[in-house]
Enzyme design. Structure first.
Site, PDB file in Angstrom:
ATOM      1  N   HIS A  92      10.969   6.619   7.222  1.00  0.00           N
ATOM      2  CA  HIS A  92      11.907   7.059   5.691  1.00  0.00           C
ATOM      3  C   HIS A  92      12.802   6.964   5.869  1.00  0.00           C
ATOM      4  O   HIS A  92      13.711   7.614   6.565  1.00  0.00           O
ATOM      5  CB  HIS A  92      10.917   7.422   4.988  1.00  0.00           C
ATOM      6  CG  HIS A  92       9.560   7.335   3.977  1.00  0.00           C
ATOM      7  ND1 HIS A  92       9.332   7.954   2.905  1.00  0.00           N
ATOM      8  CD2 HIS A  92       8.209   7.007   5.642  1.00  0.00           C
ATOM      9  CE1 HIS A  92       8.016   7.361   2.799  1.00  0.00           C
ATOM     10  NE2 HIS A  92       7.998   7.159   4.259  1.00  0.00           N
ATOM     11  N   CYS A 101       7.166  10.061  -1.238  1.00  0.00           N
ATOM     12  CA  CYS A 101       5.948  11.108  -0.577  1.00  0.00           C
ATOM     13  C   CYS A 101       6.007  12.468  -2.270  1.00  0.00           C
ATOM     14  O   CYS A 101       7.079  12.792  -2.567  1.00  0.00           O
ATOM     15  CB  CYS A 101       6.443  12.067   0.534  1.00  0.00           C
ATOM     16  SG  CYS A 101       5.149  13.594   1.505  1.00  0.00           S
ATOM     17  N   ARG A 135       1.427  -1.410   0.291  1.00  0.00           N
ATOM     18  CA  ARG A 135       0.459   0.011  -0.155  1.00  0.00           C
ATOM     19  C   ARG A 135       1.064   0.984  -0.702  1.00  0.00           C
ATOM     20  O   ARG A 135       1.443   1.486  -0.503  1.00  0.00           O
ATOM     21  CB  ARG A 135      -1.015  -0.114   1.197  1.00  0.00           C
ATOM     22  CG  ARG A 135      -2.202   1.254   1.104  1.00  0.00           C
ATOM     23  CD  ARG A 135      -1.660   2.343   1.293  1.00  0.00           C
ATOM     24  NE  ARG A 135      -1.200   2.292   2.754  1.00  0.00           N
ATOM     25  CZ  ARG A 135      -1.264   4.144   3.356  1.00  0.00           C
ATOM     26  NH1 ARG A 135      -0.999   4.965   2.656  1.00  0.00           N
ATOM     27  NH2 ARG A 135      -0.198   3.786   4.263  1.00  0.00           N
TER      28      ARG A 135
END
Length: 393
Positions: free
Chosen positions: A239, A270, A45
């Site tokens: 991240h 992102c 996802r």
């Protein structure tokens, strides 16, 4: 991918008396650490939704099925969001209906509003997730709402899901920095996290969305949050833009965090933060945890197989340093199809210009294309090392 060595992913390596590898015990100063950590695999996802190349539903289904055989307890499967905003997730229903759900594995889905929850309930889900952020500017850009408005939207989702017997997980983005506001105060993170927890989220994932955190800022943030939310209900979602994700996770473990979000192959990014790279790679997290003696129940070899599969689907190299290192040690060099195309384009006219060489170097750096992979690729195109170095045949 080739099989991992006897100690790969289990302990730090050094040379034993017989010249072979031996396992090195974790240093005594790395205490205290939890005996077991739950890894939440977010690749299907959070990882895929930010990849530019479209992945067909059948490939996502196979990807999730491979992950289901690794020992992972939680695999975030998809999200019910507007396909106009997140086209990569337009096949959520097909994916959920197509996967083979393994016993003991949870497959949560992201539901940003009541419509998303209504769709999720049609597919026998057991867990859903909602998300907000600790930054007003990021929330406005991401979902066109203030933080308070986002929480108001999620409250009926959480209430309804709980009544239906579902578990609800909350995400908080930008906990260590925002692309628009910069520094985010730990108290702001604590406030949003507390609101989600009090609404009924059993777990709140703290996301360094743009990967700018360091151990100092991570510890300060976690300490502020755990004053309002039990540490057992918190997860770390970091991240790796600045290469700090693993050391930040180690700091989080020492603060009592026992749940880590990650994505195989370091998938993700992102769209609202230029230059932000993907999630920390699950392979790298597993290697670190097992080396520290922390139990996860996850099999590294099977994890690498799943990561290799999805990166091939994306025609890109893996961003996992562990996976790449093990593949190189085996002498079975894997080269992404996309890199071969990049190199073939540059070499098509029989010359390599300085600008083409610079682009190739940038691509290799970004996608971890090592010297062996590069050599295999240019040899396959009929170029020797000497010819490539001088720039012409």
């Amino acid at each position: 991918p080739p099989a991992a060595g006897p100690h790969d992913g289990y302990r730090a390596l050094s040379t034993g008396p017989d010249g072979g590898d031996k396992a090195v015990p974790s240093p005594p100063w790395i205490v205290p650490l939890p005996p077991k950590v739950k890894i939440v695999e977010v690749g299907p996802r959070d990882g895929l939704q930010n990849e530019k190349q479209k992945v067909p539903a059948h490939a996502k289904i196979e990807f999730i099925n491979k992950l289901s055989k690794t020992g992972l307890e939680v695999i975030e499967a998809t999200s019910f969001v507007s396909p106009r905003w997140v086209p990569q997730m337009a096949d959520a229903s097909e994916v959920l209906d197509g996967i083979d759900r393994a016993e003991g594995v949870s497959y949560p889905v992201l539901c940003p509003n009541m419509k998303g929850l209504e769709n999720a309930l049609k597919h026998d889900v057991e867990e859903v997730a909602v998300f907000s952020a600790a930054s007003e500017s990021f929330t406005k850009r991401n979902i066109n709402a203030t933080i308070k408005q986002s929480l108001d939207i999620f409250e009926p989702v959480i209430t309804t899901a709980t009544k239906e017997g579902l578990r609800v997980r909350g995400y908080v983005s930008c906990v260590l920095g925002c692309p628009y506001e910069g520094y985010i105060k730990p108290d702001a993170v604590a406030e949003v996290s507390s609101a989600l927890y009090e609404m009924g989220c059993y777990e709140v994932s703290l996301g360094d969305t743009i990967g700018v955190g360091n151990p100092g800022s991570a510890v300060a943030m976690i300490r502020a949050v755990k004053e309002k939310v039990p540490i057992e209900a918190l997860a770390a979602h970091f991240h790796d833009t600045y290469g700090q994700a693993l050391v930040n996770l180690l700091a989080a473990l020492q603060e009592g965090i026992t749940v880590i979000d990650s994505a195989v192959g370091g998938l993700g990014g992102c769209p609202y933060a230029k230059g932000a790279t993907g999630n920390v790679a699950t392979e790298d997290v597993l290697y670190m945890l097992t080396g520290l003696g922390v139990e996860t129940g996850v099999d590294l070899q099977r994890l690498m197989e799943a990561g290799g599969f999805i990166t091939r689907c994306l025609s890109k190299g893996s961003n996992s340093r562990v996976a790449n290192s093990i593949w190189r040690r085996s002498s079975k060099v894997r080269v992404s199809f996309h890199y071969k195309e990049v190199l073939a384009t540059a070499l098509a006219d029989g010359n390599v210009t300085p600008s083409e060489r610079a682009l190739i170097d940038q691509y290799r750096l970004r996608h971890n294309i090592g010297s062996e992979e590069h050599a295999v690729a240019h040899r396959a195109l009929g170029w020797t090392k000497a010819q490539f170095q001088r720039g012409f045949k």
